[in-house]
Design an enzyme around this catalytic site. Sequence first.
Site, mmCIF file in Angstrom:
data_model
loop_
_atom_site.group_PDB
_atom_site.id
_atom_site.type_symbol
_atom_site.label_atom_id
_atom_site.label_comp_id
_atom_site.label_asym_id
_atom_site.label_seq_id
_atom_site.Cartn_x
_atom_site.Cartn_y
_atom_site.Cartn_z
ATOM 1 N N ASP A 430 0.867 -1.170 0.000
ATOM 2 C CA ASP A 430 0.000 0.000 0.000
ATOM 3 C C ASP A 430 0.906 1.224 0.000
ATOM 4 O O ASP A 430 2.002 1.181 0.562
ATOM 5 C CB ASP A 430 -0.894 -0.006 1.242
ATOM 6 C CG ASP A 430 -1.741 1.254 1.340
ATOM 7 O OD1 ASP A 430 -2.496 1.531 0.399
ATOM 8 O OD2 ASP A 430 -1.611 1.959 2.354
ATOM 9 N N THR A 432 0.149 4.859 0.882
ATOM 10 C CA THR A 432 0.051 5.831 1.967
ATOM 11 C C THR A 432 0.293 5.185 3.316
ATOM 12 O O THR A 432 -0.390 4.246 3.701
ATOM 13 C CB THR A 432 -1.332 6.501 1.959
ATOM 14 O OG1 THR A 432 -1.576 7.054 0.660
ATOM 15 C CG2 THR A 432 -1.407 7.601 3.000
ATOM 16 N N THR A 579 -2.872 1.833 -4.466
ATOM 17 C CA THR A 579 -3.182 3.076 -3.772
ATOM 18 C C THR A 579 -4.515 3.636 -4.239
ATOM 19 O O THR A 579 -4.949 3.389 -5.373
ATOM 20 C CB THR A 579 -2.073 4.127 -4.015
ATOM 21 O OG1 THR A 579 -2.442 5.357 -3.389
ATOM 22 C CG2 THR A 579 -1.863 4.373 -5.497
ATOM 23 N N LYS A 607 -8.362 -3.852 -4.576
ATOM 24 C CA LYS A 607 -7.129 -4.416 -4.025
ATOM 25 C C LYS A 607 -7.252 -5.933 -3.878
ATOM 26 O O LYS A 607 -6.333 -6.680 -4.217
ATOM 27 C CB LYS A 607 -6.811 -3.765 -2.679
ATOM 28 C CG LYS A 607 -6.488 -2.285 -2.787
ATOM 29 C CD LYS A 607 -6.050 -1.707 -1.452
ATOM 30 C CE LYS A 607 -5.670 -0.232 -1.605
ATOM 31 N NZ LYS A 607 -5.141 0.349 -0.354
ATOM 32 N N ASP A 630 -6.839 -2.017 3.800
ATOM 33 C CA ASP A 630 -5.920 -3.100 3.472
ATOM 34 C C ASP A 630 -6.328 -4.411 4.128
ATOM 35 O O ASP A 630 -5.813 -5.467 3.763
ATOM 36 C CB ASP A 630 -4.498 -2.742 3.918
ATOM 37 C CG ASP A 630 -3.984 -1.481 3.256
ATOM 38 O OD1 ASP A 630 -4.193 -1.344 2.044
ATOM 39 O OD2 ASP A 630 -3.388 -0.641 3.947
#
Length: 739
Positions: A430, A432, A579, A607, A630
């Site tokens: 990921d 950030t 992202t 994702k 996530d």
Amino acid sequence: MQTYICPMHKEVRQNEPGRCPICNMHLVLEDNKETHKHTEQKDSLAQTAKSNANVWYTCPMDPEIISEHPGECPKCGMDLVRMDREKHAGHGGAEQDFKRRFWITLPFVLIIMALSSNIQKWFGFNLTFSGQELVIFLISTFVFLYGGLPFFKASKGELSRKNPAMMTLVSFGITVAYLFSVAVTFVFPGESLYWEMATLISVFLLGHWLEMRAVRGATGALTKLAKLIPPTAHLLEHEQTKEVQTDELKIDDQVLVKPGEKIPVDGIVIEGESAVNESMVTGESIPIVKKSGDTVVGGTINQDGSLKVKVTKIGADTAIAQITKLIRDAQASKPQVQQLADRAAMVLFYIAMSAGILSFLFWFFGSSNGLIFAATIAVAAVVVACPHALGLAIPTVTSITSTLGAKNGILIKDMKALEIARKLNYVVFDKTGTLTKGEFGIVDIILSSQSNSIDKDTLLAMAAGVEVSSEHSIARGIVQAAKDKKLKIPSVTDFHSFPGKGAQGKINGKHILVGNKILMKEQKIIIEEKNNTQTSTPVYVAIDNSFVGMLLLADVIRDEAKAAIIKLHKMGIKTAMLTGDTQDVADQVGKKLGIDTILAHALPEDKVNKIKELQEQGNVVAMVGDGVNDAPSFVQSHVGIAIGTGTDVAVESAGIVLMKNDPLDVVKAIILSRKTNQKMIQNLAWATGYNVFAIPIAAGVLYPSFHILLQPEWAALLMSASSVIVVLNALLLRREKLS
């Protein structure tokens, strides 16, 4: 309003004709009677769901098995037991049971050992009294029944599934040792195996307690996800606010969300304007300005303005509920990793059973040595194959691995994840908070072509003076940049905030305006556009209604990120970055770091799908991140690796947690996995391999030619010796370096 429903799936309802997304049948117009009936059914189901909202079911022996419905464990066949989500978030039920049984039986195990004639002989002391054998029998019976009960239950489940494994062999071994010892006590003379049986039970209780404490799966993550939603909300009724429970909200209700509060439910803004931090759901690093007509998501944080929100989704339809479902689906679809120890235990079970039965039959019917001789050999064959060393082979390594990992900033939450990490060939990051710091920093300061009376430091200091009173993440980045350059931040008067847009104030009599393009347009200030702002966030500055320059901010890339990518590539592992940011921002970060694959605008479901695509191509994939968004990807991936300072949900969902914000620890975790696997293989090879020699000897193969006979007590000692060997081998892991 007309409603269309599916003839087969009544829960599929919409306001326009079309096809059912489940069975593809044409939707039909719903009449009022059917609508009323469906509404009643739906309300009834909703009430039932609400009443059972905190009820899950779990396997008493394998707390990773979680179900919303009662039934049988798909692995061992035991009945699932009811648990409370909040109280059982860490699988505390099974863990506490093993812990309690271990500590209760431990004093009795020590007493049995102290009263054993062999132990007294080895340690050179004598402790005898009248009725000693009866006391040992009674204490051993308690240890056998109370300490062995969870193993007996689990073995029953394994046998009902025709899948005998570790628990069956443990149960069989301690049962044979106990029954033989009882026979020695009351039927025929000989050396009992009470202390060997008792210590075996104690070791396995301890091992399973430690294992349960270490295993933290997606259950905790689901609990943390639920906690994102605030328990109460400010319901608006007749222009008055009333605090109610969030789960009491209904569609079309209106709620007030104050600055700094979490938005309680998914909805549409009908009044107000504010910046909302959605990073925990979307992964978007920049707070999003929300105004009338915009949608908001429950669990996200309202920053600097008040919002009036109309509820549009409740219950299972909300974004957080959907993320929760993604976690459950990923958990259900992810294949269980078969432990080498379980497979070895299954083989050992059949070997031990066969050796014991065949040796008894051979010596009883094929020789004149009698029943006691045949029984003694049979017990020795079973005991020597009992997986004492096998039980220690993995837990000892994992215990040392956990300590070694902690010393290197790596928290191992799921040993299966670490076991798989050695096979990784794709690591997905990921952006950030993982590859970047999740904090805004100044990447450039551009002065207006018409401004000759101000320099960059002065522009930054004035902007920081205005923004110092703001809690916005961009404002904090501007102030921190001024502090890093040790600039004197001037005091400001007449401060006024424009939620989601910027702020203004007076410095030394000059009117300073700092904000985004929308604010500048509203204040009728003409700005100069630049071509190099696509990959950064511009903040415009005006003095006395004249544009003087802009500050370009971007998420700061971690210093260790590039080194981590390089090392992974040297290990033959490819990298990807997911992202929620724009493609321009993602490409810029990816190019700087040398990332192989980049996916921008990635929502949680995107994702998960990307992880699935990589897996379908034959890759063993790890996901590294720190956000709630996530969590589903962590569970879907073969290995979930969370940054320790990330959200609790990410930490709970991941199998491995990096306690420092250092992507290089991902490399360390993979190295640790490979070294740990080597020790596991060595220990398992020894724990099972010595049986190739020990079982035939215990079965009496050498007795006819060499009169060598392995007595049960010596079989137990040999079994114990093998345990010592695997422990010593595991201790060598402490010397390993991960850098």
